[in-house]
Design an enzyme around this catalytic site. Structure first.
Site, PDB file in Angstrom:
ATOM      1  N   GLU A   5     -23.426  14.594 -23.461  1.00 27.84           N
ATOM      2  CA  GLU A   5     -24.604  13.977 -24.058  1.00 27.84           C
ATOM      3  C   GLU A   5     -24.676  14.170 -25.568  1.00 27.84           C
ATOM      4  OE1 GLU A   5     -24.623  16.131 -21.515  1.00 27.84           O
ATOM      5  OE2 GLU A   5     -26.058  15.554 -19.990  1.00 27.84           O
ATOM      6  N   HIS A  55     -25.654   8.432 -21.261  1.00 29.23           N
ATOM      7  CA  HIS A  55     -26.874   9.226 -21.446  1.00 29.23           C
ATOM      8  C   HIS A  55     -27.913   8.362 -22.144  1.00 29.23           C
ATOM      9  CE1 HIS A  55     -29.254  12.316 -23.746  1.00 29.23           C
ATOM     10  NE2 HIS A  55     -29.296  12.813 -22.537  1.00 29.23           N
TER      11      HIS A  55
END
Length: 126
Positions: A5, A55
């Site tokens: 992420e 993400h």
């Protein structure tokens, strides 16, 4: 195992993918270099049997990019998505809405399939 992420470069993902040190990569397209770099990551993941789940906890524009990438790549099935976030739910038109199965439809208009909401832009850019 999933990660990525906050990774900002393809080179950061590469050893995790090539060594099969994880099952899922979760690039944030607003941090890792956009759609072009996300596509490179997706093909690398595909070549090594690693799933891609972008993400999507950034902005509505980022979620639209995540959906476009996921729809285009055989190694992607989902987009990580969080409800109740004004930067996601208010920034773009049409607003994202989960369908009856809990899935986000991929926008079909030109480009990323969205327009910016001028009222929200004014409100959040102060």
């Amino acid at each position: 195992m999933a990660t990525g992420e906050v990774f900002t470069r393809r080179q950061t993902f590469q050893p995790y993918i090539t060594e099969r040190a994880l099952d899922v990569i979760q690039p944030d397209l607003t941090k890792c270099g956009g759609l072009s770099e996300g596509r490179r990551l997706a093909w690398m993941a595909h070549d090594h049997g690693v799933l891609l789940v972008p993400h999507g906890w950034n902005t509505g524009v980022g979620v639209a990019a995540d959906l476009a990438l996921s729809a285009a790549m055989p190694v992607a099935k989902w987009v990580e998505y969080q409800t109740g976030v004004p930067y996601i739910e208010e920034l773009v038109l049409p607003a994202f809405k989960l369908d009856a199965e809990g899935m986000l439809p991929v926008p079909t208009a030109p480009g990323l399939g969205i327009s910016l909401n001028p009222d929200a832009i004014a409100r959040y850019s102060r």
